[in-house]
Scaffold this active site. Sequence first.
Site, PDB file in Angstrom:
ATOM      1  N   ASN A   1       9.280   4.604   3.765  1.00 53.49           N
ATOM      2  CA  ASN A   1       8.980   4.200   5.136  1.00 53.49           C
ATOM      3  C   ASN A   1      10.238   3.615   5.753  1.00 53.49           C
ATOM      4  O   ASN A   1      11.178   3.242   5.047  1.00 53.49           O
ATOM      5  CB  ASN A   1       7.938   3.078   5.122  1.00 53.49           C
ATOM      6  CG  ASN A   1       6.565   3.568   4.771  1.00 53.49           C
ATOM      7  OD1 ASN A   1       6.318   4.005   3.664  1.00 53.49           O
ATOM      8  ND2 ASN A   1       5.666   3.495   5.727  1.00 53.49           N
TER       9      ASN A   1
ATOM     10  N   HIS B   1       8.752   7.416   8.552  1.00 54.62           N
ATOM     11  CA  HIS B   1       9.464   7.441   7.268  1.00 54.62           C
ATOM     12  C   HIS B   1      10.909   7.824   7.542  1.00 54.62           C
ATOM     13  O   HIS B   1      11.206   8.559   8.482  1.00 54.62           O
ATOM     14  CB  HIS B   1       8.810   8.433   6.306  1.00 54.62           C
ATOM     15  CG  HIS B   1       7.560   7.887   5.683  1.00 54.62           C
ATOM     16  ND1 HIS B   1       7.488   7.501   4.369  1.00 54.62           N
ATOM     17  CD2 HIS B   1       6.335   7.618   6.208  1.00 54.62           C
ATOM     18  CE1 HIS B   1       6.275   7.036   4.105  1.00 54.62           C
ATOM     19  NE2 HIS B   1       5.547   7.097   5.212  1.00 54.62           N
TER      20      HIS B   1
ATOM     21  N   HIS C   1       4.202   4.984  12.863  1.00 49.14           N
ATOM     22  CA  HIS C   1       4.476   4.857  11.426  1.00 49.14           C
ATOM     23  C   HIS C   1       5.511   5.913  11.051  1.00 49.14           C
ATOM     24  O   HIS C   1       5.218   7.102  11.073  1.00 49.14           O
ATOM     25  CB  HIS C   1       3.141   5.072  10.687  1.00 49.14           C
ATOM     26  CG  HIS C   1       3.209   5.114   9.192  1.00 49.14           C
ATOM     27  ND1 HIS C   1       2.607   4.141   8.407  1.00 49.14           N
ATOM     28  CD2 HIS C   1       3.751   6.010   8.333  1.00 49.14           C
ATOM     29  CE1 HIS C   1       2.784   4.450   7.117  1.00 49.14           C
ATOM     30  NE2 HIS C   1       3.470   5.577   7.047  1.00 49.14           N
TER      31      HIS C   1
ATOM     32  N   CYS D   1       4.217   9.392   0.703  1.00 48.31           N
ATOM     33  CA  CYS D   1       2.923   9.965   0.383  1.00 48.31           C
ATOM     34  C   CYS D   1       3.041  10.757  -0.907  1.00 48.31           C
ATOM     35  O   CYS D   1       3.897  11.638  -1.017  1.00 48.31           O
ATOM     36  CB  CYS D   1       2.479  10.876   1.522  1.00 48.31           C
ATOM     37  SG  CYS D   1       0.983  11.772   1.155  1.00 48.31           S
TER      38      CYS D   1
ATOM     39  N   ARG E   1       0.852  -1.203   0.000  1.00 44.15           N
ATOM     40  CA  ARG E   1       0.000   0.000   0.000  1.00 44.15           C
ATOM     41  C   ARG E   1       0.889   1.256   0.000  1.00 44.15           C
ATOM     42  O   ARG E   1       1.081   1.883  -1.026  1.00 44.15           O
ATOM     43  CB  ARG E   1      -0.959  -0.018   1.216  1.00 44.15           C
ATOM     44  CG  ARG E   1      -2.166   0.909   1.049  1.00 44.15           C
ATOM     45  CD  ARG E   1      -1.855   2.362   1.301  1.00 44.15           C
ATOM     46  NE  ARG E   1      -1.439   2.622   2.684  1.00 44.15           N
ATOM     47  CZ  ARG E   1      -0.928   3.776   3.074  1.00 44.15           C
ATOM     48  NH1 ARG E   1      -0.771   4.771   2.219  1.00 44.15           N
ATOM     49  NH2 ARG E   1      -0.540   3.939   4.324  1.00 44.15           N
ATOM     50  N   ASP E   2       1.470   1.586   1.120  1.00 47.12           N
ATOM     51  CA  ASP E   2       2.291   2.806   1.193  1.00 47.12           C
ATOM     52  C   ASP E   2       3.477   2.694   0.227  1.00 47.12           C
ATOM     53  O   ASP E   2       3.865   3.671  -0.424  1.00 47.12           O
ATOM     54  CB  ASP E   2       2.797   3.000   2.638  1.00 47.12           C
ATOM     55  CG  ASP E   2       3.054   4.453   2.999  1.00 47.12           C
ATOM     56  OD1 ASP E   2       3.084   5.297   2.084  1.00 47.12           O
ATOM     57  OD2 ASP E   2       3.231   4.748   4.187  1.00 47.12           O
TER      58      ASP E   2
END
Length: 312
Positions: free
Chosen positions: A245, A205, A203, A236, A12-13
């Site tokens: 990430n 990065h 979460h 993002c 996903r990310d």
Amino acid sequence: MTRIYFNEVVTRDGFQIEPNFIPTDDKIALIDALSQCGYAKIETTSFTSPKSIPMLRDAEEVMGRIQRVPGVEYTVLVPNLRGAERAMESRADELNLVMSTSETHNLANLRMTRAKSFAALEDVIKHVDGRTPINVSLSACFGCPMEGDVHLEVVQQFAQRFADLGVRGLTICDTTGMAHPAQVSRMVEVLQTQLPHKQLTLHFHNTRGMGLANVLAAVQGGITRFDGSLGGLGGCPYAPGASGNICSEDAIHMLDAMGYDTGIDLNKLLNVARYLPSIVDHEVPSQVAKAGRITDLHPAPDYVHELKGETA
Ligand code: COA
Ligand code: ZN
């Protein structure tokens, strides 16, 4: 041994900002391989508008064809009611709702004010009505690349408002890698005191190289849940300069070495990580997949044996 729960977000990310469409079969094969590694959760895809995130336009097919392993939760990112409907039809184990704590970042990412986002997500939570557990990811909690500081009180307020709506968990996101360890220590202390019964996930990065330092600060502050992305992919699409990430295998390797129980079979995971560059068709920032584990020793050169008086 303290148990740490990892949520793998690479598909996903990680994939949402890849320049080339990754074939659905490759996504499914990767998720199936990751399902064998011991993750608590895998964020499989997102049910967003295919115009906004074309890379994940195959969300239904991915959710329909993966082989679900008992004990692994398959969570999906959901931006609105339409996404929640699609996710529940696809039998997601959890809906991960998202909004930003920064007004400007929310407008950039979701095209609405925070007030409108909150109201829309409140509708989603009421509509779901406990049928599927809900997590809320709060973006830009440690700073916004366009606005600068995001005050801790603002993060606390949004976290509280969602907690009051009965969500199961909250993910505190450093969407653009602005967090530093002292800030993380303060954030986790405050939020754990405020919300002792909610699942809190961090979460990070690694945009400015502070990713693992931030994991360490969080874990030492009592946090046991983390998002990570295989190979360190991710970012993002609506945050200028955003990059990957924290790399799952690097973070897991570190915590393993320190004696935490991550539940992950690191050898299996490294084998999966090593074929990631062939899926995305470029190098990835991961370090342990290249260097090997600290326990993977190398033979000494012959002259060292000679110096030691040993026969090579
Ligand atoms: N699933 C599928 N399609 C969706 C959708 C969803 N969850 N939400 C909206 N759409 C469609 C609408 O049907 C509409 O399609 P149309 O143009 O063919 O009629 C189109 O998307 C625009 O809908 P609208 O309600 O005007 O939304 P928007 O353009 O303001 O977009 C979001 C709002 C949030 C849905 C969109 O910006 C989005 O998906 N963003 C992705 C956010 C994200 O994942 N960011 C990265 C993670 S932090
Ligand atoms: Zn992220």
